[in-house]
Design a protein around this motif. Sequence first.
Motif, PDB file in Angstrom:
ATOM      1  N   ALA A 150       0.634  -1.322   0.141  1.00  0.00           N
ATOM      2  CA  ALA A 150      -0.002  -0.087  -0.249  1.00  0.00           C
ATOM      3  C   ALA A 150       0.893   1.379   0.023  1.00  0.00           C
ATOM      4  O   ALA A 150       2.080   1.121   0.525  1.00  0.00           O
ATOM      5  CB  ALA A 150      -0.827  -0.153   1.184  1.00  0.00           C
ATOM      6  N   ASP A 151       0.331   2.324  -0.469  1.00  0.00           N
ATOM      7  CA  ASP A 151       1.119   3.601  -0.482  1.00  0.00           C
ATOM      8  C   ASP A 151      -0.148   4.845  -0.407  1.00  0.00           C
ATOM      9  O   ASP A 151      -1.321   4.340  -0.397  1.00  0.00           O
ATOM     10  CB  ASP A 151       1.898   3.877  -1.610  1.00  0.00           C
ATOM     11  N   ALA A 152       0.285   5.921  -0.454  1.00  0.00           N
ATOM     12  CA  ALA A 152      -0.590   6.905  -0.402  1.00  0.00           C
ATOM     13  C   ALA A 152      -1.675   7.013  -1.484  1.00  0.00           C
ATOM     14  O   ALA A 152      -2.778   7.358  -1.245  1.00  0.00           O
ATOM     15  CB  ALA A 152       0.109   8.381  -0.393  1.00  0.00           C
ATOM     16  N   GLN A 181       4.231   6.765   7.984  1.00  0.00           N
ATOM     17  CA  GLN A 181       4.766   7.578   6.743  1.00  0.00           C
ATOM     18  C   GLN A 181       3.138   8.355   6.249  1.00  0.00           C
ATOM     19  O   GLN A 181       3.167   9.485   5.689  1.00  0.00           O
ATOM     20  CB  GLN A 181       4.887   6.529   5.581  1.00  0.00           C
ATOM     21  N   HIS A 182       1.971   7.724   6.576  1.00  0.00           N
ATOM     22  CA  HIS A 182       0.758   8.213   6.191  1.00  0.00           C
ATOM     23  C   HIS A 182      -0.447   8.714   7.118  1.00  0.00           C
ATOM     24  O   HIS A 182      -1.584   8.932   6.881  1.00  0.00           O
ATOM     25  CB  HIS A 182       0.000   7.158   5.244  1.00  0.00           C
ATOM     26  N   LYS A 183       0.180   9.007   8.450  1.00  0.00           N
ATOM     27  CA  LYS A 183      -0.812   9.376   9.496  1.00  0.00           C
ATOM     28  C   LYS A 183      -1.437  10.676   9.029  1.00  0.00           C
ATOM     29  O   LYS A 183      -2.505  10.886   9.227  1.00  0.00           O
ATOM     30  CB  LYS A 183       0.126   9.789  10.753  1.00  0.00           C
ATOM     31  N   ALA A 184      -0.746  11.769   8.358  1.00  0.00           N
ATOM     32  CA  ALA A 184      -1.455  12.810   7.908  1.00  0.00           C
ATOM     33  C   ALA A 184      -2.776  12.639   7.232  1.00  0.00           C
ATOM     34  O   ALA A 184      -3.638  13.308   7.295  1.00  0.00           O
ATOM     35  CB  ALA A 184      -0.491  13.861   7.377  1.00  0.00           C
ATOM     36  N   ILE A 185      -2.836  11.603   6.083  1.00  0.00           N
ATOM     37  CA  ILE A 185      -3.765  11.358   5.058  1.00  0.00           C
ATOM     38  C   ILE A 185      -4.689  10.625   6.245  1.00  0.00           C
ATOM     39  O   ILE A 185      -6.120  10.749   5.796  1.00  0.00           O
ATOM     40  CB  ILE A 185      -3.208  10.704   4.110  1.00  0.00           C
ATOM     41  N   LEU A 186      -4.099   9.838   6.843  1.00  0.00           N
ATOM     42  CA  LEU A 186      -5.156   8.718   7.759  1.00  0.00           C
ATOM     43  C   LEU A 186      -6.222   9.653   8.658  1.00  0.00           C
ATOM     44  O   LEU A 186      -7.606   9.415   8.700  1.00  0.00           O
ATOM     45  CB  LEU A 186      -4.440   7.466   8.505  1.00  0.00           C
ATOM     46  N   ASP A 187      -5.391  10.777   9.088  1.00  0.00           N
ATOM     47  CA  ASP A 187      -6.327  11.540   9.950  1.00  0.00           C
ATOM     48  C   ASP A 187      -7.357  12.472   9.405  1.00  0.00           C
ATOM     49  O   ASP A 187      -8.286  13.003   9.892  1.00  0.00           O
ATOM     50  CB  ASP A 187      -5.190  12.596  10.906  1.00  0.00           C
ATOM     51  N   PHE A 197      -0.027  -1.378  20.731  1.00  0.00           N
ATOM     52  CA  PHE A 197      -0.007  -0.419  19.331  1.00  0.00           C
ATOM     53  C   PHE A 197      -0.389   1.008  19.720  1.00  0.00           C
ATOM     54  O   PHE A 197       0.450   1.864  19.277  1.00  0.00           O
ATOM     55  CB  PHE A 197      -1.115  -1.081  18.430  1.00  0.00           C
ATOM     56  N   LEU A 198      -1.449   1.307  20.628  1.00  0.00           N
ATOM     57  CA  LEU A 198      -1.821   2.804  20.610  1.00  0.00           C
ATOM     58  C   LEU A 198      -0.835   3.544  21.547  1.00  0.00           C
ATOM     59  O   LEU A 198      -0.543   4.522  21.365  1.00  0.00           O
ATOM     60  CB  LEU A 198      -3.112   2.545  21.567  1.00  0.00           C
ATOM     61  N   GLY A 199      -0.120   2.960  22.261  1.00  0.00           N
ATOM     62  CA  GLY A 199       0.939   3.316  23.250  1.00  0.00           C
ATOM     63  C   GLY A 199       2.320   3.858  22.151  1.00  0.00           C
ATOM     64  O   GLY A 199       2.930   4.691  22.344  1.00  0.00           O
ATOM     65  N   LEU A 200       2.736   3.030  21.078  1.00  0.00           N
ATOM     66  CA  LEU A 200       3.648   3.241  20.347  1.00  0.00           C
ATOM     67  C   LEU A 200       3.533   4.222  18.975  1.00  0.00           C
ATOM     68  O   LEU A 200       4.265   4.607  18.439  1.00  0.00           O
ATOM     69  CB  LEU A 200       4.293   1.895  19.592  1.00  0.00           C
ATOM     70  N   SER A 201       2.086   4.147  18.657  1.00  0.00           N
ATOM     71  CA  SER A 201       1.736   4.925  17.402  1.00  0.00           C
ATOM     72  C   SER A 201       1.228   6.192  17.509  1.00  0.00           C
ATOM     73  O   SER A 201       0.577   6.281  18.424  1.00  0.00           O
ATOM     74  CB  SER A 201       0.544   4.137  16.474  1.00  0.00           C
ATOM     75  N   ALA A 202       1.645   7.211  16.742  1.00  0.00           N
ATOM     76  CA  ALA A 202       0.991   8.411  17.019  1.00  0.00           C
ATOM     77  C   ALA A 202      -0.306   8.669  16.282  1.00  0.00           C
ATOM     78  O   ALA A 202      -1.205   9.524  16.558  1.00  0.00           O
ATOM     79  CB  ALA A 202       1.895   9.579  16.217  1.00  0.00           C
ATOM     80  N   TRP A 203      -0.757   7.322  15.399  1.00  0.00           N
ATOM     81  CA  TRP A 203      -2.226   7.508  14.926  1.00  0.00           C
ATOM     82  C   TRP A 203      -3.097   6.966  16.017  1.00  0.00           C
ATOM     83  O   TRP A 203      -2.758   6.016  16.707  1.00  0.00           O
ATOM     84  CB  TRP A 203      -1.848   6.468  13.858  1.00  0.00           C
ATOM     85  N   LYS A 204      -4.271   7.693  15.978  1.00  0.00           N
ATOM     86  CA  LYS A 204      -5.340   7.257  16.958  1.00  0.00           C
ATOM     87  C   LYS A 204      -6.431   7.209  16.183  1.00  0.00           C
ATOM     88  O   LYS A 204      -7.211   8.240  16.002  1.00  0.00           O
ATOM     89  CB  LYS A 204      -5.392   8.446  18.104  1.00  0.00           C
ATOM     90  N   PRO A 205      -6.658   5.803  15.731  1.00  0.00           N
ATOM     91  CA  PRO A 205      -7.881   5.321  15.076  1.00  0.00           C
ATOM     92  C   PRO A 205      -9.104   5.758  15.778  1.00  0.00           C
ATOM     93  O   PRO A 205      -9.359   5.776  16.911  1.00  0.00           O
ATOM     94  CB  PRO A 205      -7.801   3.863  14.752  1.00  0.00           C
ATOM     95  N   GLN A 206     -10.069   6.084  15.033  1.00  0.00           N
ATOM     96  CA  GLN A 206     -11.448   6.363  15.512  1.00  0.00           C
ATOM     97  C   GLN A 206     -12.170   5.474  15.859  1.00  0.00           C
ATOM     98  O   GLN A 206     -13.305   5.447  16.758  1.00  0.00           O
ATOM     99  CB  GLN A 206     -12.122   7.198  14.315  1.00  0.00           C
TER     100      GLN A 206
END
Length: 175
Positions: free
Chosen positions: A40-42, A72-78, A108-117
């Motif tokens: 996968a990519d952007a 790499q894709h947190k900005a888009i995911l958010d 995972f939540l502790g290690l990742s800057a992404w916080k899924p909804q």
Amino acid sequence: MKTAILYSTVDGQTLAICQQIKQILMKNGDQVRMVNLAEADADDLVCVDKVVIGASIRYGKHRPELFKFVEQHKAILDTKRNSFFSVNVVARKPEKNTPETNPYMVKFLGLSAWKPQLLGVFAGKIDYPRYGFFDKFMIRFIMWMTKGPTDTQGTFEFTDWSKVDDYAKQITEQM
């Protein structure tokens, strides 16, 4: 709605769960594309409304591709409606089968800057006959330590498919 389902799987159970989710989303009118997270990519994110990521655990860890992709894709995911689920055999235990109580989701939540909804946790599958010597030995040892199945002739599926269906319905209703 256009939805991307991205998956990271070792033995295929996470892929099977993603396929079930895909079927439910499609029945509810979503256009769904599934992509292996390693490929996968952007481009897989920009043209969709929703992103679902599913990843399995092996020897206590999510695969590195999950963290790399999310970083790499947190900005888009958010900017998208998004969800994440983890598949692991520890989730076979009722006290460890929710996002709040599953050690791998918490990690995972502790290690990742992404916080899924939306978060989900599903029990996986042990398929001893498919494993090579090392995996069979190690998984059997882990199962012995955690009071799980140790018959190396057996296949043990712990996935609660109604829970998978409920998660997919949440994706359609809440996202």
